[in-house]
Motif scaffolding. Structure first.
Motif, PDB file in Angstrom:
ATOM      1  N   ARG A   4       3.078   7.914   3.869  1.00 12.69           N
ATOM      2  CA  ARG A   4       2.353   8.238   2.629  1.00 12.69           C
ATOM      3  C   ARG A   4       0.908   7.756   2.673  1.00 12.69           C
ATOM      4  O   ARG A   4       0.017   8.407   2.129  1.00 12.69           O
TER       5      ARG A   4
ATOM      6  N   ILE B 206       0.848  -1.194   0.000  1.00 14.13           N
ATOM      7  CA  ILE B 206       0.000   0.000   0.000  1.00 14.13           C
ATOM      8  C   ILE B 206       0.892   1.256   0.000  1.00 14.13           C
ATOM      9  O   ILE B 206       1.885   1.322   0.730  1.00 14.13           O
ATOM     10  N   ALA B 207       0.526   2.200  -0.863  1.00 15.36           N
ATOM     11  CA  ALA B 207       1.219   3.497  -0.972  1.00 15.36           C
ATOM     12  C   ALA B 207       2.709   3.387  -1.283  1.00 15.36           C
ATOM     13  O   ALA B 207       3.482   4.295  -0.978  1.00 15.36           O
TER      14      ALA B 207
ATOM     15  N   ASN C   3      10.262  12.217  -5.718  1.00 18.24           N
ATOM     16  CA  ASN C   3       9.797  11.742  -7.018  1.00 18.24           C
ATOM     17  C   ASN C   3      10.823  11.761  -8.140  1.00 18.24           C
ATOM     18  O   ASN C   3      10.822  10.879  -8.991  1.00 18.24           O
TER      19      ASN C   3
ATOM     20  N   THR D 125      12.889   7.925  -1.747  1.00 17.06           N
ATOM     21  CA  THR D 125      13.253   9.342  -1.840  1.00 17.06           C
ATOM     22  C   THR D 125      12.239  10.104  -2.685  1.00 17.06           C
ATOM     23  O   THR D 125      11.213   9.561  -3.084  1.00 17.06           O
TER      24      THR D 125
ATOM     25  N   ASN E 198      11.709   3.527  -4.012  1.00 13.54           N
ATOM     26  CA  ASN E 198      10.882   4.738  -3.982  1.00 13.54           C
ATOM     27  C   ASN E 198      10.848   5.402  -2.611  1.00 13.54           C
ATOM     28  O   ASN E 198       9.826   5.922  -2.182  1.00 13.54           O
TER      29      ASN E 198
ATOM     30  N   ARG F  97      -2.053  10.424   2.288  1.00 16.45           N
ATOM     31  CA  ARG F  97      -2.927  10.328   1.119  1.00 16.45           C
ATOM     32  C   ARG F  97      -4.361   9.959   1.500  1.00 16.45           C
ATOM     33  O   ARG F  97      -5.318  10.541   0.991  1.00 16.45           O
TER      34      ARG F  97
ATOM     35  N   GLY G 234       3.859   3.301  -4.282  1.00 18.69           N
ATOM     36  CA  GLY G 234       4.100   4.146  -5.460  1.00 18.69           C
ATOM     37  C   GLY G 234       3.796   3.455  -6.785  1.00 18.69           C
ATOM     38  O   GLY G 234       4.249   3.906  -7.836  1.00 18.69           O
ATOM     39  N   LYS G 235       2.996   2.392  -6.757  1.00 17.40           N
ATOM     40  CA  LYS G 235       2.676   1.655  -8.003  1.00 17.40           C
ATOM     41  C   LYS G 235       2.030   2.558  -9.052  1.00 17.40           C
ATOM     42  O   LYS G 235       2.411   2.546 -10.219  1.00 17.40           O
ATOM     43  N   THR G 236       1.016   3.327  -8.625  1.00 14.18           N
ATOM     44  CA  THR G 236       0.300   4.197  -9.569  1.00 14.18           C
ATOM     45  C   THR G 236       1.234   5.270 -10.116  1.00 14.18           C
ATOM     46  O   THR G 236       1.240   5.546 -11.325  1.00 14.18           O
ATOM     47  N   THR G 237       2.036   5.846  -9.226  1.00 15.65           N
ATOM     48  CA  THR G 237       3.008   6.873  -9.638  1.00 15.65           C
ATOM     49  C   THR G 237       3.955   6.295 -10.688  1.00 15.65           C
ATOM     50  O   THR G 237       4.200   6.904 -11.735  1.00 15.65           O
TER      51      THR G 237
HETATM   52  P1  ATP Z   1      -2.160   1.968  -3.435  1.00  7.87           P
HETATM   53  O1  ATP Z   1      -1.884   0.609  -3.913  1.00  7.87           O
HETATM   54  O2  ATP Z   1      -2.279   2.060  -1.973  1.00  7.87           O
HETATM   55  O3  ATP Z   1      -3.262   2.646  -4.180  1.00  7.87           O
HETATM   56  P2  ATP Z   1       0.219   2.959  -4.808  1.00  7.87           P
HETATM   57  O4  ATP Z   1       1.253   1.915  -4.556  1.00  7.87           O
HETATM   58  O5  ATP Z   1      -0.409   3.026  -6.158  1.00  7.87           O
HETATM   59  O6  ATP Z   1      -0.857   2.921  -3.688  1.00  7.87           O
HETATM   60  P3  ATP Z   1       0.735   5.774  -5.110  1.00  7.87           P
HETATM   61  O7  ATP Z   1      -0.703   6.144  -5.047  1.00  7.87           O
HETATM   62  O8  ATP Z   1       1.455   5.869  -6.408  1.00  7.87           O
HETATM   63  O9  ATP Z   1       0.949   4.334  -4.467  1.00  7.87           O
HETATM   64  O10 ATP Z   1       1.571   6.616  -4.050  1.00  7.87           O
HETATM   65  C1  ATP Z   1       1.120   6.736  -2.697  1.00  7.87           C
HETATM   66  C2  ATP Z   1       1.241   8.183  -2.246  1.00  7.87           C
HETATM   67  O11 ATP Z   1       2.622   8.505  -2.124  1.00  7.87           O
HETATM   68  C3  ATP Z   1       0.653   9.179  -3.239  1.00  7.87           C
HETATM   69  O12 ATP Z   1       0.091  10.226  -2.515  1.00  7.87           O
HETATM   70  C4  ATP Z   1       1.874   9.640  -4.031  1.00  7.87           C
HETATM   71  O13 ATP Z   1       1.715  10.938  -4.540  1.00  7.87           O
HETATM   72  C5  ATP Z   1       2.967   9.580  -2.982  1.00  7.87           C
HETATM   73  N1  ATP Z   1       4.282   9.254  -3.558  1.00  7.87           N
HETATM   74  C6  ATP Z   1       4.588   8.196  -4.325  1.00  7.87           C
HETATM   75  N2  ATP Z   1       5.892   8.189  -4.663  1.00  7.87           N
HETATM   76  C7  ATP Z   1       6.420   9.292  -4.076  1.00  7.87           C
HETATM   77  C8  ATP Z   1       7.740   9.864  -4.032  1.00  7.87           C
HETATM   78  N3  ATP Z   1       8.778   9.273  -4.639  1.00  7.87           N
HETATM   79  N4  ATP Z   1       7.903  11.010  -3.367  1.00  7.87           N
HETATM   80  C9  ATP Z   1       6.877  11.587  -2.714  1.00  7.87           C
HETATM   81  N5  ATP Z   1       5.610  11.112  -2.698  1.00  7.87           N
HETATM   82  C10 ATP Z   1       5.393   9.977  -3.370  1.00  7.87           C
END
Ligand code: ATP
Length: 202
Positions: free
Chosen positions: A141, A11-12, A180, A178, A176, A145, A14-17
């Motif tokens: 995060r 969770i969180a 973005n 550090t 991930n 979020r 950064g997969k979507t990012t």
């Molecule tokens: P989930 O599976 O829980 O939906 P995810 O793995 O897709 O989450 P993201 O939604 O991409 O994760 O990222 C989680 C949060 O962390 C978001 O608010 C995103 O903007 C932030 N985030 C991701 N990568 C970074 C980064 N390198 N630096 C700062 N913030 C980040």
């Protein structure tokens, strides 16, 4: 056959990012298991009809959507019902993921499966990428979020596969922790690798 790169992480993590960067910078098409998991229980779907037949119309919201918190309550009070729901929905989700992958036209496709380890789905990918963060960053995060309490974020992390279990299925790791701007160089490097591997496999 489409060359499939699986992407997972907690969770969180950064997969979507990460997936968005592959798409925006390199035009890579994304198939997202979470999106498909919602589609198979959308109003009018076979999945939702079967759930309504089994549990009654109390699992529906007024607008006809699945009442997820009601379903969670049912599973919480009788965990065997989770197996029934998984047996119903997992084959549908898998079939739809494969159908969407077959329709992609980019040089390879990214298959995002958050619960890849938990549901043993790594075999659907030719290569697996794990987005890795330390737990403190993950919790921070999640709290920021989703606006949830730290305890709730900790409970979600504890219920998921461990960082070590995820890393054990990784062919490649994206770090991930550090900020973005450290992501794009890693993604650019991996993109070149996937183009090479995909071409060699063709
Ligand atoms: P989930 O599976 O829980 O939906 P995810 O793995 O897709 O989450 P993201 O939604 O991409 O994760 O990222 C989680 C949060 O962390 C978001 O608010 C995103 O903007 C932030 N985030 C991701 N990568 C970074 C980064 N390198 N630096 C700062 N913030 C980040």
């Amino acid at each position: 056959m489409t060359f499939v790169v699986g992407l997972t992480g907690g969770i969180a993590s950064g997969k979507t990012t990460v997936a968005n960067l592959f798409h925006q910078h390199f035009g890579i098409e994304i198939v997202d298991a979470d999106v498909i998991a919602r589609e198979v229980v959308a109003p009018g779907s076979e999945g939702l009809k079967a759930i309504e037949n089994k549990f009654g119309s109390s699992v529906l919201l007024e607008d006809g959507n699945l009442d997820r918190s009601k379903l969670r309550e049912i599973i919480f009070s009788d965990p065997s019902q989770k197996a029934w729901i998984d047996q119903l929905l997992h084959p549908m989700i898998r079939a739809n993921m494969l159908a969407e992958l077959a329709n992609t036209t980019s040089e390879y496709a990214l298959l995002v499966i958050p619960l890849m380890v938990e549901n043993h789905l790594q075999h659907l990918a030719d290569k697996v990428v794990v987005v890795d963060v330390d737990e403190a960053t993950q919790l921070e995060r999640t709290v920021a979020r989703d606006n949830v309490a730290l305890e709730q974020a900790q409970a979600i992390v504890a219920a998921q596969a461990s960082r070590e279990q995820r890393l054990a299925i990784a062919d490649f790791v994206i770090k991930n922790n550090t900020e973005n701007q450290k992501l794009l160089p890693q993604i650019t490097d991996l993109h070149q690798k996937f183009l090479e591997i995909g071409r060699a496999n063709r």
